[in-house]
Design a protein around this motif. Structure first.
Motif, PDB file in Angstrom:
ATOM      1  N   ASN A  65     -32.398  41.378-123.035  1.00 35.10           N
ATOM      2  CA  ASN A  65     -33.396  40.454-123.569  1.00 35.10           C
ATOM      3  C   ASN A  65     -32.723  39.494-124.538  1.00 35.10           C
ATOM      4  O   ASN A  65     -32.013  39.922-125.449  1.00 35.10           O
ATOM      5  N   LEU A  66     -32.966  38.218-124.341  1.00 39.35           N
ATOM      6  CA  LEU A  66     -32.339  37.219-125.192  1.00 39.35           C
ATOM      7  C   LEU A  66     -33.202  36.813-126.381  1.00 39.35           C
ATOM      8  O   LEU A  66     -32.707  36.732-127.508  1.00 39.35           O
ATOM      9  N   ASP A  67     -34.492  36.538-126.141  1.00 39.64           N
ATOM     10  CA  ASP A  67     -35.300  35.967-127.210  1.00 39.64           C
ATOM     11  C   ASP A  67     -36.716  36.513-127.298  1.00 39.64           C
ATOM     12  O   ASP A  67     -37.553  35.948-127.963  1.00 39.64           O
ATOM     13  N   GLY A  68     -37.007  37.574-126.638  1.00 43.76           N
ATOM     14  CA  GLY A  68     -38.349  38.139-126.673  1.00 43.76           C
ATOM     15  C   GLY A  68     -38.310  39.595-126.276  1.00 43.76           C
ATOM     16  O   GLY A  68     -37.269  40.114-125.885  1.00 43.76           O
ATOM     17  N   GLY A  69     -39.443  40.235-126.384  1.00 40.96           N
ATOM     18  CA  GLY A  69     -39.516  41.650-126.060  1.00 40.96           C
ATOM     19  C   GLY A  69     -40.381  41.916-124.848  1.00 40.96           C
ATOM     20  O   GLY A  69     -41.101  41.043-124.364  1.00 40.96           O
ATOM     21  N   VAL A  70     -40.292  43.133-124.363  1.00 46.23           N
ATOM     22  CA  VAL A  70     -41.112  43.598-123.262  1.00 46.23           C
ATOM     23  C   VAL A  70     -41.533  45.034-123.566  1.00 46.23           C
ATOM     24  O   VAL A  70     -40.765  45.810-124.117  1.00 46.23           O
ATOM     25  N   SER A  71     -42.765  45.356-123.245  1.00 48.73           N
ATOM     26  CA  SER A  71     -43.268  46.716-123.392  1.00 48.73           C
ATOM     27  C   SER A  71     -43.130  47.412-122.048  1.00 48.73           C
ATOM     28  O   SER A  71     -43.622  46.916-121.035  1.00 48.73           O
ATOM     29  N   ILE A  72     -42.435  48.549-122.045  1.00 46.37           N
ATOM     30  CA  ILE A  72     -42.207  49.312-120.817  1.00 46.37           C
ATOM     31  C   ILE A  72     -42.802  50.708-120.998  1.00 46.37           C
ATOM     32  O   ILE A  72     -42.511  51.368-121.991  1.00 46.37           O
ATOM     33  N   GLN A  73     -43.623  51.128-120.039  1.00 45.40           N
ATOM     34  CA  GLN A  73     -44.175  52.483-120.066  1.00 45.40           C
ATOM     35  C   GLN A  73     -43.616  53.274-118.902  1.00 45.40           C
ATOM     36  O   GLN A  73     -43.688  52.828-117.747  1.00 45.40           O
ATOM     37  N   ALA A  74     -43.045  54.440-119.183  1.00 48.78           N
ATOM     38  CA  ALA A  74     -42.577  55.365-118.156  1.00 48.78           C
ATOM     39  C   ALA A  74     -43.767  56.181-117.656  1.00 48.78           C
ATOM     40  O   ALA A  74     -44.794  56.289-118.341  1.00 48.78           O
ATOM     41  N   SER A  75     -43.631  56.788-116.480  1.00 50.55           N
ATOM     42  CA  SER A  75     -44.757  57.546-115.926  1.00 50.55           C
ATOM     43  C   SER A  75     -45.067  58.806-116.725  1.00 50.55           C
ATOM     44  O   SER A  75     -46.159  59.345-116.611  1.00 50.55           O
ATOM     45  N   ASP A  76     -44.118  59.258-117.567  1.00 51.68           N
ATOM     46  CA  ASP A  76     -44.408  60.418-118.413  1.00 51.68           C
ATOM     47  C   ASP A  76     -45.244  60.047-119.638  1.00 51.68           C
ATOM     48  O   ASP A  76     -45.586  60.902-120.443  1.00 51.68           O
ATOM     49  N   GLY A  77     -45.573  58.752-119.789  1.00 52.64           N
ATOM     50  CA  GLY A  77     -46.429  58.292-120.872  1.00 52.64           C
ATOM     51  C   GLY A  77     -45.701  57.625-122.023  1.00 52.64           C
ATOM     52  O   GLY A  77     -46.323  56.935-122.831  1.00 52.64           O
ATOM     53  N   GLU A  78     -44.388  57.815-122.132  1.00 51.08           N
ATOM     54  CA  GLU A  78     -43.650  57.189-123.231  1.00 51.08           C
ATOM     55  C   GLU A  78     -43.597  55.681-123.029  1.00 51.08           C
ATOM     56  O   GLU A  78     -43.326  55.200-121.930  1.00 51.08           O
ATOM     57  N   THR A  79     -43.862  54.945-124.098  1.00 50.49           N
ATOM     58  CA  THR A  79     -43.794  53.492-124.079  1.00 50.49           C
ATOM     59  C   THR A  79     -42.783  53.042-125.119  1.00 50.49           C
ATOM     60  O   THR A  79     -42.767  53.544-126.238  1.00 50.49           O
ATOM     61  N   ARG A  80     -41.939  52.102-124.721  1.00 47.73           N
ATOM     62  CA  ARG A  80     -40.975  51.516-125.645  1.00 47.73           C
ATOM     63  C   ARG A  80     -41.100  49.999-125.591  1.00 47.73           C
ATOM     64  O   ARG A  80     -41.324  49.432-124.527  1.00 47.73           O
ATOM     65  N   ILE A  81     -40.923  49.387-126.736  1.00 49.47           N
ATOM     66  CA  ILE A  81     -40.792  47.940-126.774  1.00 49.47           C
ATOM     67  C   ILE A  81     -39.310  47.643-126.869  1.00 49.47           C
ATOM     68  O   ILE A  81     -38.637  48.067-127.812  1.00 49.47           O
TER      69      ILE A  81
END
Length: 116
Positions: A65-81
Motif C-alpha cells: 500500500n502506497l497511500d491508503g489503507g484497506v480492511s481485510i477480513q479472514a474467514s476465521d473472523g479476524e480483521t486487519r487494516i
C-alpha cells in the motif's frame, strides 16, 4: 519489518499471521533482506467505494500500500487494516478467501508483486 500474511488452511479457512523479514546484510545504507523471487509488478488504483465480498486471491502476491489503507477480513473472523506503507502477502488462492473494503472512503494506490 513485519509482513501481514493471509493464508488458507487444509479446511479452506483463511487466517492471518505475521512474517518478520530476516536481514541478510547491514551497511551504511541500512539493512537489506535476501532477494525474493517475483514475476512482475502491477500498479493499482482502488476507489474509495471499494467493497469486494468474499473472494480468494487470484495468485500468490505481495501487495504494498502506497497511500491508503484497506480492511481485510479472514474467514476465521479476524480483521486487519493494512495501512499506507504496509505489506501484505496474500496466499489464500483457494478456500473461502477474504473480504476487503476501502478504509474511510479513501482512494488507495498500491503495487502488486506476483510471486508465481
Amino acid at each position: 519489518m513485519r509482513i501481514h500474511n493471509i493464508y488458507v488452511d487444509d479446511k479452506g479457512e483463511t487466517h492471518f499471521r505475521d512474517i518478520e523479514v530476516e536481514w541478510k546484510q547491514e551497511g551504511r545504507g541500512g539493512k537489506t533482506s535476501a532477494t525474493f523471487p517475483a514475476t512482475g509488478i502491477i500498479f493499482r488504483e482502488t476507489p474509495g467505494t471499494y467493497d469486494y465480498e468474499w473472494h480468494p486471491a487470484p495468485r500468490r502476491q505481495y501487495i504494498i500500500n502506497l497511500d491508503g489503507g484497506v480492511s481485510i477480513q479472514a474467514s476465521d473472523g479476524e480483521t486487519r487494516i493494512i495501512g499506507a506503507g504496509e505489506v501484505l502477502l496474500v496466499e489464500d488462492t483457494s478456500g473461502k478467501g477474504h473480504f476487503s473494503k476501502a478504509v474511510e472512503g479513501k482512494m488507495r494506490h498500491s503495487i502488486f508483486v506476483p510471486i508465481e
